[in-house]
Scaffold this active site. Structure first.
Site, PDB file in Angstrom:
ATOM      1  N   GLU A  16     -38.161 -23.386  16.792  1.00 46.01           N
ATOM      2  CA  GLU A  16     -38.721 -24.477  15.980  1.00 46.01           C
ATOM      3  C   GLU A  16     -37.556 -25.238  15.367  1.00 46.01           C
ATOM      4  O   GLU A  16     -36.852 -24.734  14.497  1.00 46.01           O
ATOM      5  CB  GLU A  16     -39.627 -23.893  14.893  1.00 46.01           C
ATOM      6  CG  GLU A  16     -40.031 -24.848  13.796  1.00 46.01           C
ATOM      7  CD  GLU A  16     -40.475 -26.213  14.298  1.00 46.01           C
ATOM      8  OE1 GLU A  16     -41.511 -26.278  14.989  1.00 46.01           O
ATOM      9  OE2 GLU A  16     -39.772 -27.219  14.016  1.00 46.01           O
ATOM     10  N   LYS A  17     -37.388 -26.480  15.808  1.00 46.12           N
ATOM     11  CA  LYS A  17     -36.174 -27.228  15.469  1.00 46.12           C
ATOM     12  C   LYS A  17     -36.059 -27.642  14.009  1.00 46.12           C
ATOM     13  O   LYS A  17     -35.006 -28.119  13.597  1.00 46.12           O
ATOM     14  CB  LYS A  17     -36.030 -28.451  16.359  1.00 46.12           C
ATOM     15  CG  LYS A  17     -37.086 -29.512  16.194  1.00 46.12           C
ATOM     16  CD  LYS A  17     -36.725 -30.738  17.042  1.00 46.12           C
ATOM     17  CE  LYS A  17     -37.847 -31.733  17.128  1.00 46.12           C
ATOM     18  NZ  LYS A  17     -38.950 -31.299  17.988  1.00 46.12           N
ATOM     19  N   HIS A 112     -42.062 -34.629   9.376  1.00 40.83           N
ATOM     20  CA  HIS A 112     -42.674 -33.307   9.498  1.00 40.83           C
ATOM     21  C   HIS A 112     -42.570 -32.426   8.260  1.00 40.83           C
ATOM     22  O   HIS A 112     -42.733 -31.204   8.354  1.00 40.83           O
ATOM     23  CB  HIS A 112     -42.077 -32.597  10.716  1.00 40.83           C
ATOM     24  CG  HIS A 112     -42.313 -33.347  11.987  1.00 40.83           C
ATOM     25  ND1 HIS A 112     -41.316 -34.024  12.643  1.00 40.83           N
ATOM     26  CD2 HIS A 112     -43.459 -33.579  12.684  1.00 40.83           C
ATOM     27  CE1 HIS A 112     -41.830 -34.617  13.720  1.00 40.83           C
ATOM     28  NE2 HIS A 112     -43.119 -34.376  13.770  1.00 40.83           N
TER      29      HIS A 112
END
Ligand SMILES: [Fe+3]
Ligand SMILES: [Fe+3]
Ligand SMILES: [Fe+3]
Ligand SMILES: [Fe+3]
Lengths: 124, 124, 124, 124
Positions: A16-17, A112
């Site tokens: 998950e970046k 995000h």
């Protein structure tokens, strides 16, 4: 009332970046300066464009048996292509700690939301 | 009207502990990420106490032939002894530049005001 | 070496949309809290988009006869359309001053660089 | 792994001086600028000294049915007595929202950690 804490996302930074990666020694000596690096996208790079970027990472230290976290670093990443300049989401601070505890990194992507990661650090 | 620029102090960082030191390569490749470190007190440490501390360093890049500087890094140093934790006045960013220009570091001491330093960086 | 101060642009905020406007009383009482507002684009609005925006305004106070400016406010304007949310470039702080001096506002546009304005404030 | 969210403290700001107070209209129009003020210590003042102070308040907006919060304001309170100057822990931003949601204020005391508060805001 929903707590802001419910927005804090986490996960494995290898997949998950957005998850901040904490680069710190496992053990340090009390009162001795060491490098604490936090970064995003070590495995999978996060976009760095005017439309979508990591804006900041804050770092806190919570001492074992303590009551409150203390903020120990803050990095802003202001350039996202202006004049061809880019600030990548990585920051290194020099810190001195007094007691064993946990390092908490909190980061923010303008699209995000907020992410976090934690690492224990033993202070001898 | 006095300009804020008149407050910006400078000097030789080997003799004046407030001047930000810029640690950057003399030459970099366009669009290649490199480490840019700025710090205070490399030779003569600056105090880091609740009463007297370096609060932040901002870094700008001004391209040769350009018109305006672009902010490329910002570091805050929030801990000055709370719980025995200290953030020392040093920060490392990862940046990518597009053109030859000058790096400008601006720092702030809560007692001794604003300071600056500059370094040219050739982008190939 | 070019000083960062040479980049600080100013002008009449009625004709130049980047100049920070200082909204403060001309006279205040020592140690009495008052509202200090700084803003950009009062007359001609500045763009607020992901590509072009005012990122921050910092405010300093320089006391008459003093040696160094003291930072008294900092505002960041983080939202430029994400989810339809916008932070407009205006911030109000509550401050207490001790002595007559000048207020210096410094602002940053990600495209057009750093700008400044000044206002004297008499402290009785 | 303890989440950073577990450190976020809350309560009734009339009895607990650290809880950020959100001053915002209950209803606003979509895309219309309004004043959003956040403050600490409206009822019981928090200390503002070099040893103990509120360092910052961040504000986020989480839209109903949305996925992630968006940061809409950030205030730093840098002066705690330097030269007799003080920044009190209150900040006002001008924001525009697009959809009904919740405002989340997060604040930090250098001694007592992170605190939060929330208020719903209806966007018509
Ligand atoms: Fe993202
Ligand atoms: Fe100093
Ligand atoms: Fe502009
Ligand atoms: Fe407190």
């Amino acid at each position: 009332m929903k707590s802001f804490g419910e927005f804090l996302q986490s996960g494995d930074w290898k997949g998950e970046k957005h998850v901040p990666v904490i680069h710190a020694p496992e053990k340090v000596k009390a009162g001795e300066t060491f490098d604490l690096r936090v970064s995003i996208g070590d495995e999978i790079p996060h976009p760095n464009t005017l439309e979508h970027y990591i804006a900041w990472i804050k770092v806190f230290c919570f001492q074992e048996g303590g009551k409150f976290p203390v903020e120990i670093a803050e990095f802003k990443f202001p350039a996202h292509g202006e004049g061809g300049n880019f600030t990548e989401p990585s920051g290194t601070a020099k810190v001195k700690l007094d007691k064993t505890g946990t390092i908490h990194a909190v980061s923010y992507c303008n699209i995000h939301g907020v992410w976090e990661n934690t690492q224990e650090i033993v202070v001898e």
